[in-house]
Write a protein that holds these residues in place. Sequence first.
Motif, PDB file in Angstrom:
ATOM      1  N   MET A   1      32.564  46.298  29.220  1.00 43.37           N
ATOM      2  CA  MET A   1      32.912  46.460  27.811  1.00 43.37           C
ATOM      3  C   MET A   1      31.906  47.339  27.071  1.00 43.37           C
ATOM      4  O   MET A   1      32.284  48.125  26.199  1.00 43.37           O
ATOM      5  CB  MET A   1      33.007  45.086  27.129  1.00 43.37           C
ATOM      6  CG  MET A   1      34.204  44.250  27.565  1.00 43.37           C
ATOM      7  SD  MET A   1      35.816  45.053  27.292  1.00 43.37           S
ATOM      8  CE  MET A   1      36.109  45.787  28.917  1.00 43.37           C
ATOM      9  N   ARG A   2      30.633  47.228  27.420  1.00 41.49           N
ATOM     10  CA  ARG A   2      29.655  48.105  26.786  1.00 41.49           C
ATOM     11  C   ARG A   2      29.891  49.558  27.219  1.00 41.49           C
ATOM     12  O   ARG A   2      29.766  50.482  26.417  1.00 41.49           O
ATOM     13  CB  ARG A   2      28.233  47.668  27.132  1.00 41.49           C
ATOM     14  CG  ARG A   2      27.175  48.361  26.270  1.00 41.49           C
ATOM     15  CD  ARG A   2      25.788  47.810  26.517  1.00 41.49           C
ATOM     16  NE  ARG A   2      25.631  46.452  26.070  1.00 41.49           N
ATOM     17  CZ  ARG A   2      25.368  46.094  24.816  1.00 41.49           C
ATOM     18  NH1 ARG A   2      25.272  47.011  23.869  1.00 41.49           N
ATOM     19  NH2 ARG A   2      25.210  44.823  24.495  1.00 41.49           N
ATOM     20  N   LEU A   3      30.254  49.754  28.478  1.00 43.10           N
ATOM     21  CA  LEU A   3      30.552  51.096  28.970  1.00 43.10           C
ATOM     22  C   LEU A   3      31.734  51.702  28.230  1.00 43.10           C
ATOM     23  O   LEU A   3      31.728  52.886  27.870  1.00 43.10           O
ATOM     24  CB  LEU A   3      30.851  51.034  30.470  1.00 43.10           C
ATOM     25  CG  LEU A   3      31.143  52.352  31.182  1.00 43.10           C
ATOM     26  CD1 LEU A   3      29.868  53.182  31.295  1.00 43.10           C
ATOM     27  CD2 LEU A   3      31.743  52.094  32.560  1.00 43.10           C
ATOM     28  N   LEU A   4      32.751  50.888  27.978  1.00 43.63           N
ATOM     29  CA  LEU A   4      33.999  51.387  27.384  1.00 43.63           C
ATOM     30  C   LEU A   4      34.054  51.206  25.870  1.00 43.63           C
ATOM     31  O   LEU A   4      35.099  51.463  25.263  1.00 43.63           O
ATOM     32  CB  LEU A   4      35.189  50.660  28.025  1.00 43.63           C
ATOM     33  CG  LEU A   4      35.355  50.842  29.533  1.00 43.63           C
ATOM     34  CD1 LEU A   4      36.571  50.061  30.034  1.00 43.63           C
ATOM     35  CD2 LEU A   4      35.474  52.317  29.902  1.00 43.63           C
ATOM     36  N   ASP A   5      32.969  50.818  25.266  1.00 43.04           N
ATOM     37  CA  ASP A   5      32.970  50.502  23.831  1.00 43.04           C
ATOM     38  C   ASP A   5      33.553  51.612  22.952  1.00 43.04           C
ATOM     39  O   ASP A   5      34.346  51.323  22.045  1.00 43.04           O
ATOM     40  CB  ASP A   5      31.544  50.164  23.377  1.00 43.04           C
ATOM     41  CG  ASP A   5      31.500  49.702  21.945  1.00 43.04           C
ATOM     42  OD1 ASP A   5      31.982  48.592  21.645  1.00 43.04           O
ATOM     43  OD2 ASP A   5      30.985  50.467  21.096  1.00 43.04           O
TER      44      ASP A   5
ATOM     45  N   ALA B   1      39.167  49.661  21.092  1.00 43.68           N
ATOM     46  CA  ALA B   1      38.892  49.087  19.778  1.00 43.68           C
ATOM     47  C   ALA B   1      38.369  47.659  19.857  1.00 43.68           C
ATOM     48  O   ALA B   1      37.579  47.231  19.012  1.00 43.68           O
ATOM     49  CB  ALA B   1      40.164  49.136  18.923  1.00 43.68           C
ATOM     50  N   ASP B   2      38.803  46.911  20.864  1.00 43.26           N
ATOM     51  CA  ASP B   2      38.428  45.499  20.965  1.00 43.26           C
ATOM     52  C   ASP B   2      37.261  45.250  21.924  1.00 43.26           C
ATOM     53  O   ASP B   2      36.918  44.096  22.187  1.00 43.26           O
ATOM     54  CB  ASP B   2      39.625  44.666  21.434  1.00 43.26           C
ATOM     55  CG  ASP B   2      40.736  44.609  20.400  1.00 43.26           C
ATOM     56  OD1 ASP B   2      40.404  44.471  19.208  1.00 43.26           O
ATOM     57  OD2 ASP B   2      41.911  44.709  20.783  1.00 43.26           O
ATOM     58  N   ALA B   3      36.643  46.308  22.435  1.00 38.41           N
ATOM     59  CA  ALA B   3      35.599  46.125  23.451  1.00 38.41           C
ATOM     60  C   ALA B   3      34.436  45.290  22.940  1.00 38.41           C
ATOM     61  O   ALA B   3      33.951  44.386  23.634  1.00 38.41           O
ATOM     62  CB  ALA B   3      35.111  47.487  23.949  1.00 38.41           C
ATOM     63  N   ALA B   4      33.962  45.581  21.738  1.00 43.70           N
ATOM     64  CA  ALA B   4      32.812  44.842  21.201  1.00 43.70           C
ATOM     65  C   ALA B   4      33.160  43.367  21.014  1.00 43.70           C
ATOM     66  O   ALA B   4      32.348  42.478  21.315  1.00 43.70           O
ATOM     67  CB  ALA B   4      32.358  45.461  19.877  1.00 43.70           C
TER      68      ALA B   4
ATOM     69  N   THR C   1      31.456  40.161  22.956  1.00 45.13           N
ATOM     70  CA  THR C   1      30.860  39.033  22.238  1.00 45.13           C
ATOM     71  C   THR C   1      31.489  37.710  22.658  1.00 45.13           C
ATOM     72  O   THR C   1      30.784  36.710  22.863  1.00 45.13           O
ATOM     73  CB  THR C   1      31.023  39.225  20.720  1.00 45.13           C
ATOM     74  OG1 THR C   1      30.359  40.432  20.326  1.00 45.13           O
ATOM     75  CG2 THR C   1      30.435  38.062  19.946  1.00 45.13           C
ATOM     76  N   GLU C   2      32.799  37.706  22.802  1.00 45.97           N
ATOM     77  CA  GLU C   2      33.479  36.468  23.218  1.00 45.97           C
ATOM     78  C   GLU C   2      33.054  36.059  24.630  1.00 45.97           C
ATOM     79  O   GLU C   2      32.857  34.869  24.912  1.00 45.97           O
ATOM     80  CB  GLU C   2      34.988  36.670  23.133  1.00 45.97           C
ATOM     81  CG  GLU C   2      35.493  36.767  21.696  1.00 45.97           C
ATOM     82  CD  GLU C   2      36.959  37.178  21.592  1.00 45.97           C
ATOM     83  OE1 GLU C   2      37.520  37.109  20.477  1.00 45.97           O
ATOM     84  OE2 GLU C   2      37.545  37.580  22.622  1.00 45.97           O
TER      85      GLU C   2
END
Length: 302
Positions: free
Chosen positions: A65-69, A73-76, A80-81
Amino acid sequence: MHGFIEVDMGDKPALRPKAPIAPALRAIAAAILAHARTAIGDPERASEDTVHEFRRAMKQWRALMRLLDPFLADAARWRTEARDHARSLGTARDGQSALNAFDDIAEKGLALSPRSLATIRTRLEAVREGEEKAVLTPALREGIIGWLDAVTAAVEAWPLDGLDFEALAARLATGYRTARRLVPSDWSQASATERHELRQRVVEHRYQMELIEPLWPRFGRMWTEEAERLRDRLGRCQDLEVLERLAGPHQPLAPWRSRLTPPCNDRKTELAQRAARIASRLFAERPKAFRRRLEALWDHGR
Protein backbone atom coordinates in the motif's frame (compact mmCIF):
# COMPACT_ATOMS: atom_id res chain seq x y z
CA MET A 1 3.74 -2.66 -20.35
CA HIS A 2 5.08 -5.64 -18.46
CA GLY A 3 4.26 -7.70 -15.40
CA PHE A 4 2.68 -10.89 -14.18
CA ILE A 5 2.88 -14.17 -16.03
CA GLU A 6 0.58 -17.03 -15.20
CA VAL A 7 2.86 -19.63 -13.68
CA ASP A 8 2.65 -22.72 -11.54
CA MET A 9 0.52 -22.21 -8.43
CA GLY A 10 3.56 -22.93 -6.30
CA ASP A 11 5.15 -19.66 -7.52
CA LYS A 12 4.32 -16.41 -5.77
CA PRO A 13 2.87 -13.59 -7.87
CA ALA A 14 5.50 -10.99 -8.72
CA LEU A 15 6.41 -8.40 -11.34
CA ARG A 16 7.93 -10.03 -14.40
CA PRO A 17 8.97 -8.61 -17.78
CA LYS A 18 6.89 -9.14 -20.90
CA ALA A 19 3.40 -9.05 -19.31
CA PRO A 20 1.04 -6.37 -17.92
CA ILE A 21 1.88 -4.76 -14.57
CA ALA A 22 -1.68 -4.17 -13.35
CA PRO A 23 -2.70 -7.87 -13.26
CA ALA A 24 0.56 -8.62 -11.42
CA LEU A 25 -0.17 -6.12 -8.68
CA ARG A 26 -3.75 -7.33 -8.31
CA ALA A 27 -2.53 -10.94 -8.07
CA ILE A 28 0.09 -9.96 -5.48
CA ALA A 29 -2.53 -8.15 -3.40
CA ALA A 30 -5.01 -11.01 -3.63
CA ALA A 31 -2.35 -13.53 -2.56
CA ILE A 32 -1.42 -11.47 0.51
CA LEU A 33 -5.04 -11.08 1.58
CA ALA A 34 -5.77 -14.77 0.97
CA HIS A 35 -2.83 -15.76 3.17
CA ALA A 36 -4.01 -13.43 5.93
CA ARG A 37 -7.54 -14.84 5.72
CA THR A 38 -6.29 -18.42 5.90
CA ALA A 39 -4.25 -17.58 9.00
CA ILE A 40 -6.94 -15.70 10.91
CA GLY A 41 -9.88 -17.81 9.72
CA ASP A 42 -8.72 -21.17 11.09
CA PRO A 43 -9.84 -21.52 14.74
CA GLU A 44 -7.99 -24.84 15.00
CA ARG A 45 -4.65 -23.25 14.25
CA ALA A 46 -2.33 -22.51 17.19
CA SER A 47 -2.80 -18.94 18.42
CA GLU A 48 0.90 -18.19 18.18
CA ASP A 49 1.01 -19.27 14.53
CA THR A 50 -2.16 -17.35 13.73
CA VAL A 51 -0.83 -14.11 15.15
CA HIS A 52 2.58 -14.50 13.53
CA GLU A 53 1.27 -15.32 10.05
CA PHE A 54 -1.44 -12.65 10.09
CA ARG A 55 0.92 -9.91 11.27
CA ARG A 56 3.45 -10.97 8.64
CA ALA A 57 0.80 -10.73 5.91
CA MET A 58 -0.20 -7.27 7.16
CA LYS A 59 3.42 -6.12 6.92
CA GLN A 60 3.44 -7.26 3.31
CA TRP A 61 0.13 -5.52 2.69
CA ARG A 62 1.28 -2.27 4.25
CA ALA A 63 4.46 -2.34 2.18
CA LEU A 64 2.38 -2.79 -0.97
CA MET A 65 0.00 0.00 0.00
CA ARG A 66 2.85 2.40 0.66
CA LEU A 67 4.31 1.51 -2.74
CA LEU A 68 0.99 2.14 -4.48
CA ASP A 69 -0.08 5.14 -2.40
CA PRO A 70 0.03 7.69 -5.27
CA PHE A 71 -1.98 5.40 -7.56
CA LEU A 72 -4.81 4.20 -5.29
CA ALA A 73 -7.16 6.59 -3.54
CA ASP A 74 -7.76 4.19 -0.65
CA ALA A 75 -4.17 2.99 -0.19
CA ALA A 76 -3.43 5.13 2.87
CA ARG A 77 -6.68 4.09 4.55
CA TRP A 78 -6.09 0.41 3.84
CA ARG A 79 -2.54 0.71 5.19
CA THR A 80 -3.83 2.32 8.39
CA GLU A 81 -6.57 -0.26 8.83
CA ALA A 82 -4.06 -3.09 8.35
CA ARG A 83 -1.82 -1.51 10.97
CA ASP A 84 -4.72 -1.26 13.42
CA HIS A 85 -5.75 -4.88 12.89
CA ALA A 86 -2.16 -6.03 13.38
CA ARG A 87 -1.87 -3.95 16.53
CA SER A 88 -5.06 -5.49 17.88
CA LEU A 89 -3.10 -8.75 17.97
CA GLY A 90 0.20 -7.15 18.90
CA THR A 91 0.06 -7.79 22.62
CA ALA A 92 -0.25 -11.49 21.89
CA ARG A 93 3.33 -11.34 20.64
CA ASP A 94 4.90 -9.69 23.70
CA GLY A 95 5.18 -12.90 25.68
CA GLN A 96 6.76 -14.75 22.77
CA SER A 97 9.09 -11.83 22.05
CA ALA A 98 10.27 -11.82 25.65
CA LEU A 99 10.79 -15.58 25.52
CA ASN A 100 12.86 -15.21 22.38
CA ALA A 101 14.99 -12.55 24.05
CA PHE A 102 15.38 -14.60 27.22
CA ASP A 103 16.55 -17.64 25.24
CA ASP A 104 18.96 -15.40 23.35
CA ILE A 105 20.74 -14.05 26.44
CA ALA A 106 20.49 -17.39 28.26
CA GLU A 107 22.55 -18.98 25.49
CA LYS A 108 25.27 -16.44 26.26
CA GLY A 109 25.21 -17.39 29.93
CA LEU A 110 23.29 -15.83 32.83
CA ALA A 111 24.34 -15.56 36.46
CA LEU A 112 21.15 -17.29 37.59
CA SER A 113 20.45 -20.62 39.22
CA PRO A 114 18.68 -23.37 37.25
CA ARG A 115 15.67 -22.79 39.49
CA SER A 116 15.54 -19.08 38.64
CA LEU A 117 15.94 -19.79 34.94
CA ALA A 118 13.05 -22.25 35.07
CA THR A 119 10.87 -19.83 37.04
CA ILE A 120 11.49 -16.98 34.60
CA ARG A 121 10.62 -19.21 31.67
CA THR A 122 7.42 -20.39 33.39
CA ARG A 123 6.34 -16.81 34.05
CA LEU A 124 7.02 -15.75 30.48
CA GLU A 125 5.07 -18.71 29.13
CA ALA A 126 2.17 -17.73 31.41
CA VAL A 127 2.31 -14.18 30.04
CA ARG A 128 2.23 -15.50 26.47
CA GLU A 129 -0.68 -17.86 27.10
CA GLY A 130 -2.69 -15.19 28.88
CA GLU A 131 -2.19 -12.73 26.05
CA GLU A 132 -3.27 -15.20 23.41
CA LYS A 133 -6.48 -16.11 25.25
CA ALA A 134 -7.36 -12.47 25.83
CA VAL A 135 -6.70 -11.28 22.28
CA LEU A 136 -7.90 -13.94 19.86
CA THR A 137 -11.64 -13.73 20.47
CA PRO A 138 -14.26 -14.92 17.96
CA ALA A 139 -15.54 -11.37 17.58
CA LEU A 140 -12.08 -10.09 16.69
CA ARG A 141 -11.60 -12.86 14.13
CA GLU A 142 -14.96 -12.10 12.50
CA GLY A 143 -14.21 -8.39 12.31
CA ILE A 144 -10.85 -8.95 10.64
CA ILE A 145 -12.29 -11.49 8.19
CA GLY A 146 -15.00 -9.02 7.21
CA TRP A 147 -12.37 -6.37 6.51
CA LEU A 148 -10.26 -8.79 4.47
CA ASP A 149 -13.26 -9.81 2.36
CA ALA A 150 -14.21 -6.19 1.67
CA VAL A 151 -10.70 -5.21 0.61
CA THR A 152 -10.31 -8.34 -1.52
CA ALA A 153 -13.48 -7.44 -3.40
CA ALA A 154 -12.05 -3.99 -4.15
CA VAL A 155 -8.76 -5.27 -5.57
CA GLU A 156 -10.19 -6.31 -8.95
CA ALA A 157 -11.29 -2.72 -9.60
CA TRP A 158 -7.90 -1.13 -8.91
CA PRO A 159 -7.29 1.52 -11.64
CA LEU A 160 -3.69 0.55 -12.39
CA ASP A 161 -3.81 -0.22 -16.10
CA GLY A 162 -1.79 2.86 -17.06
CA LEU A 163 0.96 2.25 -14.51
CA ASP A 164 4.49 1.72 -15.85
CA PHE A 165 7.62 0.39 -14.22
CA GLU A 166 9.35 3.76 -14.15
CA ALA A 167 6.70 5.00 -11.72
CA LEU A 168 7.11 1.90 -9.55
CA ALA A 169 10.91 2.26 -9.59
CA ALA A 170 10.50 5.81 -8.33
CA ARG A 171 8.36 4.56 -5.46
CA LEU A 172 10.83 1.77 -4.64
CA ALA A 173 13.59 4.37 -4.56
CA THR A 174 11.50 6.52 -2.23
CA GLY A 175 11.19 3.64 0.22
CA TYR A 176 14.91 2.96 -0.07
CA ARG A 177 15.72 6.62 0.56
CA THR A 178 13.44 6.80 3.61
CA ALA A 179 15.07 3.76 5.22
CA ARG A 180 18.56 4.98 4.31
CA ARG A 181 17.97 8.32 6.02
CA LEU A 182 16.98 6.55 9.24
CA VAL A 183 20.26 4.62 9.51
CA PRO A 184 21.96 6.06 12.63
CA SER A 185 25.22 7.92 12.15
CA ASP A 186 26.20 6.65 15.61
CA TRP A 187 24.57 3.35 16.47
CA SER A 188 25.78 3.49 20.06
CA GLN A 189 23.60 6.57 20.61
CA ALA A 190 20.51 5.32 18.73
CA SER A 191 17.41 5.09 20.88
CA ALA A 192 14.95 2.19 20.95
CA THR A 193 12.47 4.40 19.10
CA GLU A 194 14.98 5.20 16.36
CA ARG A 195 15.86 1.53 15.91
CA HIS A 196 12.17 0.65 15.78
CA GLU A 197 11.46 3.28 13.11
CA LEU A 198 14.34 2.01 11.02
CA ARG A 199 13.12 -1.55 11.41
CA GLN A 200 9.64 -0.58 10.16
CA ARG A 201 11.07 0.99 7.01
CA VAL A 202 13.47 -1.91 6.44
CA VAL A 203 10.55 -4.36 6.66
CA GLU A 204 8.62 -2.36 4.07
CA HIS A 205 11.65 -2.13 1.81
CA ARG A 206 12.30 -5.85 2.15
CA TYR A 207 8.77 -6.78 1.05
CA GLN A 208 8.71 -4.23 -1.74
CA MET A 209 11.95 -5.63 -3.15
CA GLU A 210 10.51 -9.14 -3.01
CA LEU A 211 7.99 -8.06 -5.64
CA ILE A 212 10.70 -7.53 -8.25
CA GLU A 213 12.93 -10.49 -7.35
CA PRO A 214 12.23 -12.23 -10.71
CA LEU A 215 13.99 -9.39 -12.57
CA TRP A 216 17.28 -10.84 -11.38
CA PRO A 217 16.65 -13.77 -9.02
CA ARG A 218 20.17 -14.04 -7.63
CA PHE A 219 20.45 -10.31 -6.98
CA GLY A 220 16.88 -10.14 -5.68
CA ARG A 221 17.35 -12.98 -3.21
CA MET A 222 20.62 -11.52 -2.01
CA TRP A 223 18.98 -8.15 -1.45
CA THR A 224 15.92 -9.43 0.39
CA GLU A 225 18.02 -11.81 2.49
CA GLU A 226 20.31 -8.95 3.50
CA ALA A 227 17.30 -6.80 4.40
CA GLU A 228 15.87 -9.71 6.37
CA ARG A 229 19.11 -10.05 8.33
CA LEU A 230 18.97 -6.36 9.19
CA ARG A 231 15.33 -6.68 10.22
CA ASP A 232 16.23 -9.68 12.37
CA ARG A 233 18.98 -7.85 14.27
CA LEU A 234 16.75 -4.86 14.88
CA GLY A 235 13.86 -7.15 15.85
CA ARG A 236 15.99 -8.94 18.41
CA CYS A 237 16.82 -5.57 19.97
CA GLN A 238 13.10 -4.90 20.19
CA ASP A 239 12.50 -8.30 21.83
CA LEU A 240 15.10 -7.41 24.45
CA GLU A 241 13.24 -4.17 25.13
CA VAL A 242 10.09 -6.20 25.79
CA LEU A 243 11.98 -8.49 28.17
CA GLU A 244 13.38 -5.50 30.05
CA ARG A 245 9.90 -4.02 30.32
CA LEU A 246 8.62 -7.24 31.90
CA ALA A 247 11.45 -6.95 34.43
CA GLY A 248 10.35 -3.47 35.47
CA PRO A 249 8.69 -2.54 38.77
CA HIS A 250 5.57 -4.56 39.57
CA GLN A 251 6.10 -6.72 36.46
CA PRO A 252 6.37 -10.54 36.40
CA LEU A 253 10.18 -10.56 36.22
CA ALA A 254 10.82 -7.69 38.64
CA PRO A 255 12.78 -9.89 41.13
CA TRP A 256 15.45 -10.52 38.48
CA ARG A 257 15.71 -7.00 37.07
CA SER A 258 19.31 -6.42 38.23
CA ARG A 259 20.38 -9.76 36.73
CA LEU A 260 18.59 -9.35 33.40
CA THR A 261 19.23 -5.69 32.54
CA PRO A 262 23.06 -5.82 32.04
CA PRO A 263 23.03 -8.85 29.70
CA CYS A 264 20.12 -7.30 27.76
CA ASN A 265 22.12 -4.11 27.26
CA ASP A 266 25.26 -6.03 26.27
CA ARG A 267 23.31 -8.07 23.74
CA LYS A 268 21.65 -4.98 22.26
CA THR A 269 25.07 -3.40 21.79
CA GLU A 270 26.31 -6.52 20.00
CA LEU A 271 23.22 -6.69 17.77
CA ALA A 272 23.45 -2.98 16.94
CA GLN A 273 27.05 -3.44 15.80
CA ARG A 274 25.98 -6.27 13.51
CA ALA A 275 23.05 -4.21 12.21
CA ALA A 276 25.39 -1.33 11.44
CA ARG A 277 27.58 -3.54 9.25
CA ILE A 278 24.59 -4.88 7.33
CA ALA A 279 23.05 -1.43 6.87
CA SER A 280 26.31 -0.04 5.51
CA ARG A 281 26.21 -2.67 2.75
CA LEU A 282 22.48 -2.58 2.05
CA PHE A 283 22.27 1.21 1.77
CA ALA A 284 25.66 1.89 0.18
CA GLU A 285 24.15 3.20 -3.07
CA ARG A 286 22.62 6.63 -3.40
CA PRO A 287 18.86 6.51 -4.10
CA LYS A 288 19.24 7.78 -7.67
CA ALA A 289 21.77 5.06 -8.47
CA PHE A 290 19.49 2.49 -6.82
CA ARG A 291 16.60 3.60 -9.03
CA ARG A 292 18.74 3.46 -12.19
CA ARG A 293 19.79 -0.08 -11.29
CA LEU A 294 16.14 -1.19 -11.00
CA GLU A 295 15.21 0.43 -14.30
CA ALA A 296 18.19 -1.21 -16.03
CA LEU A 297 17.16 -4.62 -14.69
CA TRP A 298 13.65 -4.08 -16.00
CA ASP A 299 14.80 -2.93 -19.42
CA HIS A 300 17.25 -5.82 -19.69
CA GLY A 301 14.46 -8.28 -18.86
CA ARG A 302 12.37 -7.04 -21.77
